[in-house]
Design an enzyme around this catalytic site. Structure first.
Site, PDB file in Angstrom:
ATOM      1  N   HIS A   1       0.859  -1.188  -0.139  1.00  0.00           N
ATOM      2  CA  HIS A   1      -0.117   0.044  -0.064  1.00  0.00           C
ATOM      3  C   HIS A   1       0.920   1.068  -0.130  1.00  0.00           C
ATOM      4  O   HIS A   1       1.940   1.243   0.664  1.00  0.00           O
ATOM      5  CB  HIS A   1      -0.767  -0.098   1.189  1.00  0.00           C
ATOM      6  CG  HIS A   1      -2.002   1.035   1.117  1.00  0.00           C
ATOM      7  ND1 HIS A   1      -1.686   2.329   1.390  1.00  0.00           N
ATOM      8  CD2 HIS A   1      -3.277   1.011   0.728  1.00  0.00           C
ATOM      9  CE1 HIS A   1      -2.829   3.008   1.156  1.00  0.00           C
ATOM     10  NE2 HIS A   1      -3.892   2.201   0.831  1.00  0.00           N
TER      11      HIS A   1
ATOM     12  N   GLU B   1      -4.054   1.224  -7.575  1.00  0.00           N
ATOM     13  CA  GLU B   1      -4.459   2.360  -6.654  1.00  0.00           C
ATOM     14  C   GLU B   1      -3.289   3.436  -6.753  1.00  0.00           C
ATOM     15  O   GLU B   1      -2.412   3.477  -6.154  1.00  0.00           O
ATOM     16  CB  GLU B   1      -4.647   1.692  -5.283  1.00  0.00           C
ATOM     17  CG  GLU B   1      -4.709   2.848  -4.395  1.00  0.00           C
ATOM     18  CD  GLU B   1      -5.209   2.199  -3.060  1.00  0.00           C
ATOM     19  OE1 GLU B   1      -6.415   2.014  -2.665  1.00  0.00           O
ATOM     20  OE2 GLU B   1      -4.435   1.872  -2.220  1.00  0.00           O
TER      21      GLU B   1
HETATM   22  P1  PGA Z   1      -9.895   5.674   0.125  1.00  0.00           P
HETATM   23  O1  PGA Z   1      -8.742   4.873   0.534  1.00  0.00           O
HETATM   24  O2  PGA Z   1     -10.964   4.723  -0.248  1.00  0.00           O
HETATM   25  O3  PGA Z   1     -10.183   6.459   1.351  1.00  0.00           O
HETATM   26  O4  PGA Z   1      -9.448   6.616  -1.011  1.00  0.00           O
HETATM   27  C1  PGA Z   1      -8.156   3.492  -0.041  1.00  0.00           C
HETATM   28  C2  PGA Z   1      -6.977   3.244   0.316  1.00  0.00           C
HETATM   29  O5  PGA Z   1      -6.020   3.906   0.668  1.00  0.00           O
HETATM   30  O6  PGA Z   1      -6.894   1.890   0.188  1.00  0.00           O
END
Ligand code: PGA
Length: 234
Positions: free
Chosen positions: A97, A157
């Site tokens: 992440h 992401e």
């Molecule tokens: P968010 O976070 O949905 O608050 O943008 C997603 C993540 O960081 O996994």
């Protein structure tokens, strides 16, 4: 109908009392479960054992994941939780992440070592990929991802899209579809790829409807049970 994976990333939020309230609330929403929806919650470590007891007792259709795992096996690594310990409680683990990379200086090598630990104990890595350059580096460094691609859930992401607990950011559906498709292309076969970053009830159905997207990784929107239930409905 394709199978959807919804992974709630609670980050550093909630006490055990709040977690139990959330579980009670979510159990009141009729959500489509079955083999077409897999719902995985990733709470802080300390909440997991009691949440597991609750989920087992009430037979809730939820799985649990950790947000982090040690890159090492068992041993003298103060403060780390090994995959061997985690597999008693959870089935999944977030890896790579961008917040871990940013605040805790996790490197590409750490990420690869964590994936190996997870696979060793049959835990499913939920591998977050910020951009295609990062994935290219992982693939060049080691063949563990390619060799085990069917056992890994990939998440595209982009860090800029993460709400950070503030306002949700606008999302670009074309870029999401192109990059999720690109992940399979780079790996050389069709893999399960989710999208993360500001997923919320307003955009979930649009995101999940994209050809190459098999679900999402909501952070902020997973904290409230009703909001999360709306996302599950998609
Ligand atoms: P968010 O976070 O949905 O608050 O943008 C997603 C993540 O960081 O996994």
């Amino acid at each position: 109908m394709k199978k959807l994976f919804i992974v709630g990333n609670w980050k550093s939020n909630k006490t055990i009392a709040e977690a139990k309230t959330w579980l009670l609330e979510i159990s009141n929403f009729q959500f489509p479960i079955s083999d077409k929806r897999e719902i995985i919650i990733c709470p802080p470590f300390l909440l997991i054992p009691e949440m597991k007891t609750f989920i087992d007792e009430y037979k809730l259709p939820l799985k649990l994941g950790v947000q982090n795992i040690s890159p090492f096996g068992e041993g003298a690594y103060t403060g780390e939780v090994s995959a061997r310990t985690a597999q008693e409680f959870v089935t999944h683990a977030l890896v790579g992440h961008s917040e871990r990379r940013h605040y805790f200086h996790e490197t590409d090598e750490d990420v690869l070592a964590k994936i190996k630990q997870l696979l060793r104990y049959d835990l499913t890595p939920v591998l977050c990929i910020s951009d295609m350059k990062q994935l290219a580096f992982y693939l060049k460094e080691d063949d563990v991802i390619t060799a085990n691609a069917g056992k890994i859930i990939f998440v595209y992401e982009p860090p800029d899209a993460i709400s950070g607990g503030g306002a949700f950011h606008a999302i670009d559906l074309d870029t999401i579809d192109a990059n999720t498709a690109e992940i399979s292309k780079m790996i050389g076969k069709e893999v399960v790829t989710l999208y993360g970053g500001s997923v919320n009830p307003e955009n979930a159905a649009l995101i999940f409807g994209l050809e190459h997207v098999s679900g999402g990784l909501p952070g902020q929107a997973s904290l409230d049970a009703e909001t999360f239930a709306q996302i599950i409905h998609g």
